[in-house]
Design an enzyme around this catalytic site. Sequence first.
Site, PDB file in Angstrom:
ATOM      1  CD  GLU A 129      72.849 -33.360  72.080  1.00 13.82           C
ATOM      2  OE1 GLU A 129      72.973 -32.355  71.360  1.00 13.82           O
ATOM      3  OE2 GLU A 129      72.475 -33.315  73.261  1.00 13.82           O
ATOM      4  CD  GLU A 298      71.138 -25.433  68.715  1.00 11.33           C
ATOM      5  OE1 GLU A 298      72.029 -25.999  69.373  1.00 11.33           O
ATOM      6  OE2 GLU A 298      69.917 -25.731  68.825  1.00 11.33           O
ATOM      7  CG  HIS A 301      74.198 -25.634  73.306  1.00  8.69           C
ATOM      8  ND1 HIS A 301      74.006 -26.040  74.613  1.00  8.69           N
ATOM      9  CD2 HIS A 301      73.068 -26.007  72.640  1.00  8.69           C
ATOM     10  CE1 HIS A 301      72.807 -26.622  74.724  1.00  8.69           C
ATOM     11  NE2 HIS A 301      72.217 -26.604  73.545  1.00  8.69           N
ATOM     12  CD  GLU A 320      70.144 -29.042  74.963  1.00  7.32           C
ATOM     13  OE1 GLU A 320      69.691 -27.905  74.759  1.00  7.32           O
ATOM     14  OE2 GLU A 320      70.935 -29.603  74.179  1.00  7.32           O
TER      15      GLU A 320
HETATM   16  N1  BES Z   1      71.474 -30.251  71.340  1.00  4.03           N
HETATM   17  C1  BES Z   1      70.202 -29.989  70.786  1.00  4.03           C
HETATM   18  C2  BES Z   1      69.904 -30.765  69.541  1.00  4.03           C
HETATM   19  C3  BES Z   1      69.585 -32.231  69.741  1.00  4.03           C
HETATM   20  C4  BES Z   1      68.466 -32.598  70.387  1.00  4.03           C
HETATM   21  C5  BES Z   1      70.381 -33.218  69.256  1.00  4.03           C
HETATM   22  C6  BES Z   1      68.169 -33.952  70.548  1.00  4.03           C
HETATM   23  C7  BES Z   1      70.087 -34.547  69.436  1.00  4.03           C
HETATM   24  C8  BES Z   1      68.967 -34.932  70.075  1.00  4.03           C
HETATM   25  C9  BES Z   1      70.049 -28.518  70.439  1.00  4.03           C
HETATM   26  O1  BES Z   1      70.852 -27.659  71.163  1.00  4.03           O
HETATM   27  C10 BES Z   1      68.650 -28.141  70.782  1.00  4.03           C
HETATM   28  O2  BES Z   1      68.333 -28.113  71.926  1.00  4.03           O
HETATM   29  N2  BES Z   1      67.839 -27.870  69.775  1.00  4.03           N
HETATM   30  C11 BES Z   1      66.441 -27.608  69.945  1.00  4.03           C
HETATM   31  C12 BES Z   1      66.106 -26.169  69.719  1.00  4.03           C
HETATM   32  C13 BES Z   1      66.375 -25.329  70.921  1.00  4.03           C
HETATM   33  C14 BES Z   1      66.159 -23.876  70.620  1.00  4.03           C
HETATM   34  C15 BES Z   1      65.538 -25.693  72.111  1.00  4.03           C
HETATM   35  C16 BES Z   1      65.729 -28.457  68.919  1.00  4.03           C
HETATM   36  O3  BES Z   1      66.415 -29.022  68.063  1.00  4.03           O
HETATM   37  O4  BES Z   1      64.515 -28.561  69.002  1.00  4.03           O
HETATM   38 ZN    ZN Z   2      70.217 -27.176  73.091  1.00  8.17          ZN
END
Ligand code: BES
Ligand code: ZN
Length: 860
Positions: A129, A298, A301, A320
């Site tokens: 991603e 996660e 999701h 998100e």
């Molecule tokens: N899908 C995202 C990870 C991601 C973010 C991949 C940007 C590629 C680019 C994941 O679900 C996510 O949102 N992770 C957050 C933490 C979450 C608890 C808000 C992160 O990685 O900061």
């Molecule tokens: Zn996320």
Amino acid sequence: MSDATPETIYLKDYQPFPFQIAQVELTFRLKPRATRVLSRIAFTPNPARPGRHDLFLHGEKLKLISAAIDGKPLPDSALAITAGGLTVAAAHLPQGPFTWEAEVEIDPEGNTALEGLYMSGGIYCTQCEAEGFRKITYYPDRPDVMAPFRVRIESEMPVLLSNGNPEGRGKGWAEWDDPWPKPAYLFALVAGDLVNLPDRFTTRSGREVELNIWVRKGDLDRCHYAMDSLKRSMTWDEEVYGREYDLDIFNIVAVDDFNMGAMENKGLNIFNSKLVLASPETATDLDFERIEGVIAHEYFHNWTGNRITCRDWFQLCLKEGLTVFRDQEFTSDMRSAPVKRIADVLTLRARQFREDMGPLAHPPRPDHFVEINNFYTATVYEKGAEVIGMLKHLVGDDGYRRALALYFDRHDGEAATIEDWLKVFEDATGRDLTQFKRWYTDAGTPRLSVSEAWNDGTYTLTFAQATAPTPGQAEKPARVIPIAVGLLNPNGDEILPTTILEMTEGTQSFRFEGLATRPIPSILRGFSAPVVLDRKVTQAERAFLLAHDTDPFNKWEAGRSLARDALSRMILEGEDPSGQLISALEAMAGDDSLDPAFRALCLHLPSADDLAQSLADAGHEPDPDRIHAEQKRLAKAIAARLEPTFERLFGAMEVHGAYAPDAAQSGARALRLAALSYLNRIDGGARAKALYASATNMTVRQGALICLIENGTAEAALADFRDRFGANRLVMDKWFASQVLHAPPADAPGVAARLAADPDFDWKNPNRFRALMGGLSANHAGFHQSSGAAYDFYAGWLIRLDALNPQTTARMSTAFETWARYDAGRRAKARAAIERVLATPGLSRDSTEMLARMLAARQT
Ligand code: BES
Ligand code: ZN
């Protein structure tokens, strides 16, 4: 596409992909410097795009070895290859279904951007991603193309993992099959010398699921809290949303080099190790809470993101915002709901309001972007979640439940849009959400001014909403704002319990009739909408609400605004520290009927950046040095007045017995450390020194260490800390961050420079880079030193990191987001630093977009 001419992508240009995919088969022959990826993709024409079309496949930094269609090798003349992908002209394609086969070579070890297939500490891992799959093989790398994947991995590594269910394995190979159609951004592969913490979960319909957390040898004993959090998340999603897990196995892998926090790849979540590994000695209470929240996020999701994904990246907040909303609900259920709400609003204001009031403002659903990685923002995430909270206020708990059931029912297996999301709410509840949609399409934080009238038993509240223009959006039509209101009697009794007022006009009045006395209003309870409330309130009324409000959020908010007002007056007018504030804090801090965690939050004064934001918002140029000095003066005055209370709390809040990272214990520790940080200003550091020496957990140890750093007496403790934890990367991140963040502002750039020269400053590791540079930018008066020393130092490191890791560089560049707030001298120095980075030859598209947007803020 070249980095020099970045292309803007527009939502309005969306078109479905001309082909669908029946099946994807991938074979990986892993070699650090020359991995071969073989792909077999069964394409069929997409009925949504009739006619004949060229086949365009994304692909970046790939060495094409061979390509064939239906078994026949394609001549070079049939392929047009650019830096962004490959095109096979329609004339070379069969009319009906066909199979594409290709072999490419990639270089995982040379992949420093940590996107695509890369190596972290000897482990092969992926991050796809948003658009990383195109660095693995040629493919339609867009989320609306969903397909089942079969993966074969060939490698001598002992552990070989991919998405879905295991299909078979032998010496040097493993096969995986993921039956659920998914977009390429959810693909994952891991290969390494890993060990696992195994567990099991039985879903409520009886599916037996194997759970594993995979880590490096030596880290196994720090996985238990993450595993426990996973099982609680799985149960919660069944109980609250009716969502069950849908594969036979769920794997989590922890890696040390990761641009983000964690990633929800189907059946194979990959985590930054800081969000998995925890023990009482190495992780703070806050770390444990984050691990619980991110594991949940996660996992959630799997339904909100994976089973139902996004049609295109403009819809990112569909997955998100909703998943953040769900993880926030989960954490409030696991811990304290009011404390969680206050913490979330603190983050929202610190990150999202800051973004929304500055040059990077954009709507939760943007309509154009250059680099999508730059849009994983506080607005998409945090405001995306707030918008869902407002929807829930408007349709009620039952309406929300029905809408979500319809969403899962109607869109399972699809790539959906914000329009689809709003439609399920309209269909499930009969409401018209046309006006509500503006929350998704409009940027900016509305300011809500309030006036009141009292006349013969009738109390009237009048609200006016206004949103300042944001980049590219001058017009701001009125939005629907759910305003939660309660009314109190002067004796403190609640005479109107929380009621939602629905504001739909620019200006609107609400009347409350038949009241015996003029009430005291409690407005925007629970922070029912992400707006700035503008109301002239006396300090006495705020103190009254801090003492009597039945809504815990507004009780805290009253104390918060009391402190913000007092500090603003101290900064602007040089007033003496407010007596009213200090007496109110004394009553609150000493009230043992209140949750310690709540009291700790009330004792935290607004941050320097928060004060700078509200001063700038009120038309002043904030002076970082003055803000810092007045914060210190107020804290010292509070310490002097409340010394006996803090002494009592320091003793009473000591936790005895075995460590647990739960809400009760962490609340007690938070209040004790808040008391300590005040006492530390008047006791010469004696308590902190003793506490550091006797600490048995990281929360207390780090709390004591920070006090010593603030006093400038941490040398011995810092050496001891390094002796104890030198081999633990995550703990050493704290060592780096604390020293810069809590350094006296005048020393901050010097401390940062000294630490950057430390042999342990492994700047290519994103966690380490963020620890040091993030610590510096969060040291408000240190970063904004009038000499510009920190700006220059920071800019130099952005330039250095950009050549290796554009994504993390671009995110870190937001340290400059607020540059235009400050005085002309600082502005000139910040501008020069930004321009220096922008002028770097070959600067990435990621950083170029961010810095150019920031610079457009102001033309002086
Ligand atoms: N899908 C995202 C990870 C991601 C973010 C991949 C940007 C590629 C680019 C994941 O679900 C996510 O949102 N992770 C957050 C933490 C979450 C608890 C808000 C992160 O990685 O900061
Ligand atoms: Zn996320």
